[in-house]
Scaffold this motif. Structure first.
Motif, mmCIF file in Angstrom:
data_model
loop_
_atom_site.group_PDB
_atom_site.id
_atom_site.type_symbol
_atom_site.label_atom_id
_atom_site.label_comp_id
_atom_site.label_asym_id
_atom_site.label_seq_id
_atom_site.Cartn_x
_atom_site.Cartn_y
_atom_site.Cartn_z
ATOM 1 N N VAL A 1 -45.081 -52.165 16.200
ATOM 2 C CA VAL A 1 -46.289 -52.988 16.288
ATOM 3 C C VAL A 1 -47.433 -52.344 15.507
ATOM 4 O O VAL A 1 -48.170 -53.024 14.781
ATOM 5 C CB VAL A 1 -46.680 -53.209 17.762
ATOM 6 N N LEU B 1 -46.837 -52.804 11.727
ATOM 7 C CA LEU B 1 -47.080 -54.187 11.318
ATOM 8 C C LEU B 1 -48.575 -54.503 11.339
ATOM 9 O O LEU B 1 -49.098 -55.160 10.430
ATOM 10 C CB LEU B 1 -46.326 -55.146 12.245
ATOM 11 N N ALA B 2 -49.252 -54.055 12.392
ATOM 12 C CA ALA B 2 -50.684 -54.334 12.509
ATOM 13 C C ALA B 2 -51.462 -53.686 11.369
ATOM 14 O O ALA B 2 -52.375 -54.291 10.796
ATOM 15 C CB ALA B 2 -51.203 -53.838 13.861
ATOM 16 N N THR C 1 -48.622 -57.548 18.070
ATOM 17 C CA THR C 1 -49.267 -57.430 16.759
ATOM 18 C C THR C 1 -50.514 -58.305 16.681
ATOM 19 O O THR C 1 -51.553 -57.887 16.155
ATOM 20 C CB THR C 1 -48.281 -57.817 15.636
ATOM 21 N N VAL D 1 -54.188 -56.499 15.706
ATOM 22 C CA VAL D 1 -54.743 -56.711 14.362
ATOM 23 C C VAL D 1 -56.260 -56.888 14.345
ATOM 24 O O VAL D 1 -56.942 -56.277 13.507
ATOM 25 C CB VAL D 1 -54.043 -57.910 13.674
#
Length: 669
Positions: free
Chosen positions: A96, A99-100, A157, A161
């Protein structure tokens, strides 16, 4: 990456590592996390039992030599499930976070660097997401997508973000205002490279700190999703799934919920403690990590059709032919967005610079000198700056019609710029050599060794002794005069045809000023290079320039040769400026000054903009806009009384003394 840059990066991390080790709380947290990660990675080797095998005869047994933490209600080994659960929880958290970061960093960098509508749209979406509790968002997304580890990763995510976008955007907003970013724009480098090589390295330390803290948050939210049945599904182990199983038996055997709860708590606290330690080691304790010097693009917005608007020229204002002119500015109008309106700060500026000529652009602070010089290279911040009309022709090409790529090919190659503060214009994290080499390789296909040899020649030419040693030094180790010389060397790296010097001697002492001025004059003569020298110092203009243009309140009020201007100024503002100069040996009780203040850009008078401060004003001055008049070849003035001669030289306090000594000229500011 050069050896010097590599060494610098290594030393940065080395210092940060030493500071982190000296922090006992952070060191313990780091050691704990390393142990947890190692145990999770090697779980199949450490665990004595299959985490899903059911020892039905040993259900709910307590800790023993066979089962170190006992078994659960199905007879599964609790210790084995804790290890394999750590695998799932840590893998999910790290995935996570990666990806973030991959999503948030580009969005935050672009929003902060570009600003404008992009930034507004990004921040409104970010604010909306941050206004909702993270767990609520995760539950909503996971509920829509359904249970499962993959969907939990997507939900987490989405939660992480927005915070990272806000952090990166804030850092980019601050860094884009640094002088070395502005200087990078002037050498013609690309925007995607400045984002990756100039701004991102400055963001990296703060980003690492934030990610280390966010990992703890991800761990807790992931456990919450698994506890609610939306994350890792049974029979596979995860800390959240263990919490769910233990909660059903909390009255029978509290051990089953305490084991994963303690693991989650300790790991979350360790991530937070490590984040605090990283903050002290990376951000508070030392310099930010930087990479190699890169490229950058900054393009002032041009109102569509502005470059073709020639009908707005002031009647009587003549622009000479551009055949022998390196630079020709015609009817340039620049405005700044003020929210509800556009405030014009330049009104119909007309200038020409001929080959090998040094043009002085003078006027008091706020008159538009810097805006004019930065408009040439389209370096004004956009928004709020907008070029409303006019032409900026460089060797027959209108720079306002060029694409961003076309402007990059001009900046630093054909037109170079020297900024006022050399310390702010040089990147403090890279050596002088790295920056000189990069300035060449942006525009030329040359090897690093060839660029280095050229850099040595340039430093030697601008008067820096022992240039080979200076190449390996950082800007802070050089004196102010040497830093300015290094900037001049960077500007000359690609043999530009036009040099724009924006008050390059303001921060220097008088002796160094004289040396820099002599250097610029010699370089102009040697190379046939044209120079636009922006200054408020009339003494510098008298000593250095061939022609001079005087600005007031966004307009050119007088243009002439230096001899003509100092021997017989025509505009009352020019006369007032010359009278107010301090002079060595002059015995005055009080230095003459100009009464009043420059009118605000959003409240310019209808007629002459100097009307309220002029000692010779008359009714005609306030009636309408004053056109410029060419009273002789190349001599232009914007005044209805231009034909009235100056009564005596004494009126100008002796300003006709063209042969003033250099030392005196340097002192007249």
């Amino acid at each position: 990456m050069s050896s010097t840059a590599t060494t610098h990066s290594a030393s940065h991390w080395g210092r940060a590592g030493r500071r982190l080790r000296r922090d006992p709380v952070a060191a313990v947290a780091c050691a704990y996390l390393i142990i947890v990660v190692v145990m999770a990675v090697f779980a199949p080797l450490i665990a004595q039992h299959d985490p899903n095998f059911q020892y039905l005869s040993e259900r709910l047994s307590g800790p023993s030599g066979t089962h170190w933490l006992g078994t659960d209600d199905l007879g599964r080994d609790t210790f084995a499930r804790l290890l394999f659960g750590a695998r799932v929880s840590l893998q999910t958290s790290v995935l996570v976070a990666l990806l973030a970061v991959a999503i948030a960093v580009p969005i935050g960098l672009v929003a902060g660097y570009r600003s404008g509508l992009v930034d507004l749209a990004v921040m409104r979406v970010t604010d909306a997401l941050l206004s909702v509790p993270p767990l609520v968002i995760a539950l909503a997304v996971a509920g829509i997508l359904g249970p499962g580890t993959r969907n939990a990763v997507i939900a987490l995510t989405v939660v992480v973000v927005p915070g990272l976008v806000r952090l990166v955007r804030a850092q980019a907003l601050a860094i884009r205002e640094e002088g070395y970013v502005e200087a990078s724009k002037a050498i013609g480098t690309r925007s995607n490279v400045i984002l990756a090589r100039r701004i991102f390295p400055h963001v990296l330390s703060s980003l690492l700190v934030q990610v280390s803290v966010v990992l703890g948050t991800i761990l807790v939210v992931e456990a919450s999703l698994s506890f609610l049945g939306l994350g890792q599904q049974l029979p596979h182990a995860s800390w959240g799934a263990m919490l769910k199983s233990g909660f059903a038996l909390i009255a029978t055997d509290a051990r089953l919920i305490l084991v994963p709860a303690i693991a989650i708590t300790l790991t979350t606290l360790a991530f937070n403690a490590l984040g605090d330690g990283l903050r002290d080691a990376l951000v508070s304790g030392g310099r930010e990590l930087h990479r190699r010097v890169g490229d950058v693009l900054g393009t002032t917005s041009v109102v569509p059709g502005a470059q073709r608007d020639r009908q707005g020229s002031v009647p009587g204002e003549r622009v000479q032919g551009v055949d022998d002119a390196v630079l020709s500015i015609r009817n340039l109008r620049v405005g700044f967005d003020s929210g509800s309106d556009v405030v014009e700060v330049l009104d119909g500026v007309n200038l020409e610079v001929h080959r090998g000529e040094i043009l002085g652009l003078v006027g008091e602070s706020g008159c538009g000198k810097t805006v004019t010089s930065q408009s040439i290279l389209r370096l004004l911040p956009s928004p709020p700056a907008r070029i409303l009309a006019g032409e900026i022709c460089f060797e027959g090409r209108d720079l306002l019609t060029l694409s961003p790529k076309g402007m990059r090919s001009v900046r630093g190659s054909e037109i170079a710029m020297i900024f006022q503060d050399p310390m702010a214009s040089l990147n403090p994290a890279f050596t002088i050599g790295d920056q000189l080499i990069e300035a060449q390789r942006v525009h030329r296909k040359v090897s690093r060794s060839a660029a280095r040899e050229r850099a040595i020649e340039l430093l030697d030419r601008v008067g820096i002794s022992d240039p080979e040693r200076r190449l390996e030094e950082y800007p802070h180790t050089l004196s102010g005069g040497m830093r300015q010389r290094a900037l001049i060397a960077m500007a000359l790296a690609n043999d530009p045809k036009l040099l724009i010097a924006d008050e390059p001697t303001t921060a220097l002492d008088v002796t160094v000023q004289a040396q820099i001025l002599e250097l610029i004059r010699d370089l102009s003569r040697e190379r046939g290079m044209s120079v636009v020298f922006v200054t408020h110092d009339l003494g510098v203009v008298q000593e250095l320039c061939d022609r001079v243009a005087v600005m007031y309140a966004g307009q050119i009020v007088e243009q002439s040769t230096v001899e003509q201007l100092f021997d017989g100024p025509l505009h009352p503002y020019t006369r007032a400026l010359l009278r107010s100069r301090p002079r060595l040996g002059a015995r005055l009780d009080r230095l003459p000054s100009i009464s009043g203040v420059v009118p605000s850009p959003d409240a310019m008078p209808e007629g002459c903009r100097f009307f309220a401060r002029c000692d010779h004003r008359e009714d005609a001055c306030a009636a309408a806009s004053i056109p410029t008049s060419e009273v002789a070849v190349g001599r232009i003035v914007r005044c209805v009384r231009h034909s009235v001669p100056v009564s005596t030289a004494a009126e100008l306090n002796g300003t006709s003394n063209r042969a003033a000594p250099v030392a005196e000229a340097m002192g007249q500011s």
